[in-house]
Design a protein around this motif. Structure first.
Motif, PDB file in Angstrom:
ATOM      1  N   ALA A   1      15.563  49.534  70.178  1.00  0.00           N
ATOM      2  CA  ALA A   1      15.575  50.036  71.546  1.00  0.00           C
ATOM      3  C   ALA A   1      16.145  49.001  72.509  1.00  0.00           C
ATOM      4  CB  ALA A   1      14.164  50.424  71.969  1.00  0.00           C
ATOM      5  N   ALA A   2      16.026  47.710  72.137  1.00  0.00           N
ATOM      6  CA  ALA A   2      16.553  46.635  72.981  1.00  0.00           C
ATOM      7  C   ALA A   2      18.049  46.421  72.759  1.00  0.00           C
ATOM      8  CB  ALA A   2      15.797  45.344  72.713  1.00  0.00           C
ATOM      9  N   GLY A   3      18.662  47.199  71.851  1.00  0.00           N
ATOM     10  CA  GLY A   3      20.103  47.119  71.659  1.00  0.00           C
ATOM     11  C   GLY A   3      20.565  46.387  70.419  1.00  0.00           C
ATOM     12  N   HIS A   4      19.648  45.954  69.576  1.00  0.00           N
ATOM     13  CA  HIS A   4      20.047  45.247  68.360  1.00  0.00           C
ATOM     14  C   HIS A   4      20.447  46.246  67.272  1.00  0.00           C
ATOM     15  CE1 HIS A   4      18.793  41.357  69.905  1.00  0.00           C
ATOM     16  NE2 HIS A   4      17.631  41.889  70.270  1.00  0.00           N
ATOM     17  N   ARG A   5      21.556  45.969  66.607  1.00  0.00           N
ATOM     18  CA  ARG A   5      22.029  46.843  65.539  1.00  0.00           C
ATOM     19  C   ARG A   5      21.222  46.610  64.261  1.00  0.00           C
ATOM     20  NH1 ARG A   5      26.723  49.349  66.664  1.00  0.00           N
ATOM     21  NH2 ARG A   5      27.883  48.663  68.507  1.00  0.00           N
ATOM     22  N   PRO A   6      21.185  47.601  63.363  1.00  0.00           N
ATOM     23  CA  PRO A   6      20.413  47.452  62.120  1.00  0.00           C
ATOM     24  C   PRO A   6      20.790  46.202  61.323  1.00  0.00           C
ATOM     25  CG  PRO A   6      21.067  49.733  62.421  1.00  0.00           C
ATOM     26  CD  PRO A   6      21.755  48.955  63.510  1.00  0.00           C
ATOM     27  N   ALA A   7      22.084  45.853  61.261  1.00  0.00           N
ATOM     28  CA  ALA A   7      22.499  44.673  60.499  1.00  0.00           C
ATOM     29  C   ALA A   7      21.895  43.402  61.081  1.00  0.00           C
ATOM     30  CB  ALA A   7      24.021  44.570  60.473  1.00  0.00           C
TER      31      ALA A   7
ATOM     32  N   GLU B   1       4.466  37.399  71.941  1.00  0.00           N
ATOM     33  CA  GLU B   1       5.226  36.151  71.798  1.00  0.00           C
ATOM     34  C   GLU B   1       6.117  36.223  70.566  1.00  0.00           C
ATOM     35  OE1 GLU B   1       4.135  31.383  71.585  1.00  0.00           O
ATOM     36  OE2 GLU B   1       2.727  32.776  72.535  1.00  0.00           O
ATOM     37  N   ASP B   2       5.578  36.765  69.482  1.00  0.00           N
ATOM     38  CA  ASP B   2       6.373  36.946  68.259  1.00  0.00           C
ATOM     39  C   ASP B   2       7.609  37.799  68.541  1.00  0.00           C
ATOM     40  OD1 ASP B   2       4.629  35.472  66.743  1.00  0.00           O
ATOM     41  OD2 ASP B   2       3.704  37.187  65.737  1.00  0.00           O
ATOM     42  N   TYR B   3       7.394  38.909  69.245  1.00  0.00           N
ATOM     43  CA  TYR B   3       8.515  39.816  69.523  1.00  0.00           C
ATOM     44  C   TYR B   3       9.572  39.125  70.390  1.00  0.00           C
ATOM     45  CZ  TYR B   3      11.472  43.407  71.397  1.00  0.00           C
ATOM     46  OH  TYR B   3      12.588  44.112  71.750  1.00  0.00           O
TER      47      TYR B   3
ATOM     48  N   TRP C   1       5.923  45.112  61.379  1.00  0.00           N
ATOM     49  CA  TRP C   1       7.375  45.033  61.281  1.00  0.00           C
ATOM     50  C   TRP C   1       8.038  46.369  61.609  1.00  0.00           C
ATOM     51  CZ3 TRP C   1      11.255  42.611  62.372  1.00  0.00           C
ATOM     52  CH2 TRP C   1      12.502  42.749  61.748  1.00  0.00           C
ATOM     53  N   THR C   2       7.427  47.465  61.223  1.00  0.00           N
ATOM     54  CA  THR C   2       7.972  48.782  61.581  1.00  0.00           C
ATOM     55  C   THR C   2       8.019  48.943  63.096  1.00  0.00           C
ATOM     56  OG1 THR C   2       7.171  49.786  59.526  1.00  0.00           O
ATOM     57  CG2 THR C   2       7.624  51.269  61.373  1.00  0.00           C
ATOM     58  N   ARG C   3       6.957  48.530  63.774  1.00  0.00           N
ATOM     59  CA  ARG C   3       6.918  48.620  65.235  1.00  0.00           C
ATOM     60  C   ARG C   3       7.964  47.701  65.866  1.00  0.00           C
ATOM     61  NH1 ARG C   3       2.084  47.597  65.655  1.00  0.00           N
ATOM     62  NH2 ARG C   3       2.058  45.436  66.367  1.00  0.00           N
ATOM     63  N   PHE C   4       8.106  46.483  65.329  1.00  0.00           N
ATOM     64  CA  PHE C   4       9.078  45.536  65.869  1.00  0.00           C
ATOM     65  C   PHE C   4      10.512  46.049  65.670  1.00  0.00           C
ATOM     66  CE2 PHE C   4       7.176  41.047  66.458  1.00  0.00           C
ATOM     67  CZ  PHE C   4       6.071  41.573  67.098  1.00  0.00           C
ATOM     68  N   GLN C   5      10.786  46.636  64.517  1.00  0.00           N
ATOM     69  CA  GLN C   5      12.139  47.154  64.273  1.00  0.00           C
ATOM     70  C   GLN C   5      12.509  48.205  65.315  1.00  0.00           C
ATOM     71  OE1 GLN C   5      13.395  47.596  59.868  1.00  0.00           O
ATOM     72  NE2 GLN C   5      11.164  47.656  59.800  1.00  0.00           N
ATOM     73  N   ALA C   6      11.579  49.080  65.630  1.00  0.00           N
ATOM     74  CA  ALA C   6      11.844  50.111  66.626  1.00  0.00           C
ATOM     75  C   ALA C   6      12.079  49.492  68.001  1.00  0.00           C
ATOM     76  CB  ALA C   6      10.674  51.100  66.679  1.00  0.00           C
ATOM     77  N   GLN C   7      11.288  48.489  68.351  1.00  0.00           N
ATOM     78  CA  GLN C   7      11.451  47.831  69.646  1.00  0.00           C
ATOM     79  C   GLN C   7      12.780  47.079  69.727  1.00  0.00           C
ATOM     80  OE1 GLN C   7       7.653  45.665  69.432  1.00  0.00           O
ATOM     81  NE2 GLN C   7       7.008  46.721  71.294  1.00  0.00           N
TER      82      GLN C   7
END
Length: 273
Positions: free
Chosen positions: A223-229, A187-189, A214-220
């Protein structure tokens, strides 16, 4: 509509305004001390005396709204044939001093997840002049008896029971602050992903969790198309640095402290913009 109901209507509609009060009268004047008027960008309610006096008060109030003035101001007018203003003359023979108090739009804080930490955070935030929206997929967490300490606070508190918090995100106003602290990492993700896809910018996005989460969420999210910024708009872990501890109340204090800094910065930006 009286001035009290006008103030509440502006708050409900998330519109700024100014409360104008006659605080001192010397000599003859159209209204007595204590007379009040509420001014918005496009309307006014009540009266402080009409004519030049009232037109000047309305113009000054709208200047304050345009400039983002955060503090009260005073205005004094002489009501005699020799005192000319942009709005004409008023020949009552006295003078009137008025207090103009800004009625700021309350910032919105949406808290997703009213578990142990969420409840303690809601208790703290409910003591602040904010619009506090409490969202949870579990109806029992939003029971009004459980939330009695929260509902009785200074904040305008509302609750929303929904299995799809993403729909609530879509309805938030521009600049709303979001805290994600649900009982379910999935749900958080989903909320993090939805928050980054919103068309309107949020004031801040905070996610409760460990650095590993947070490391796991950043990778997900990547992968979903969100840019680092875009991913960088989410703060995780959340909380004021230096306040440590795992007790829900301690975590809530740390998160509230960090959030208050954001709320204060938002107010300063509106004033200086």
């Amino acid at each position: 509509m009286d001035w009290l109901r006008a103030v509440q209507q502006l708050r409900d509609n998330r519109e700024p305004g100014v409360l104008v009060t006659v605080i001192e009268v010397r000599g003859h004047a159209p209204r007595e001390a204590g007379a009040k008027m509420v001014v918005s960008r496009e309307a006014s309610w009540g009266s402080v005396g009409g004519g030049n006096l009232e037109a000047t008060a309305v113009a000054r109030a709208r200047e304050m709204m345009s400039s983002g003035a955060a503090g009260p101001q005073t205005c004094e007018l002489q009501l005699n044939p020799h005192a000319h203003t942009e709005h004409g003359r008023q020949c009552c023979g006295g003078s009137v001093r008025m207090l103009l108090e800004p009625l700021a739009v309350r910032p919105v804080v949406a808290l997703f997840g009213i578990g142990h930490v969420g409840y303690e955070l809601a208790r703290i935030l409910s003591r602040l002049p904010v619009q506090l929206l409490l969202v949870d997929s579990r109806a029992e967490q939003l029971d009004r008896v459980r939330l009695a300490d929260v509902i009785d606070g200074t904040a305008d508190v509302s609750t929303r029971h929904t299995l799809l918090g993403e729909q609530v995100l879509e309805q938030l106003p521009r600049g709303a602050h979001v805290v994600i602290a649900t009982h379910d990492h999935a749900e958080d993700y989903a909320l993090c992903d939805a928050a980054l896809r919103l068309g309107q910018p949020l004031g801040s996005i905070g996610l409760i969790g460990s650095s590993v989460k947070w490391t796991r969420f950043q990778a997900q999210l990547a992968a979903a198309g969100h840019r680092p910024a875009a991913i960088g708009r989410i703060t995780c872990p959340i909380g004021q640095p230096g306040i440590t501890g795992k007790d829900p109340a301690v975590i809530a204090v740390a998160v509230a402290a960090a959030l208050v800094q954001k709320l204060t910065a938002g107010l300063e930006n509106r004033v200086t913009a």
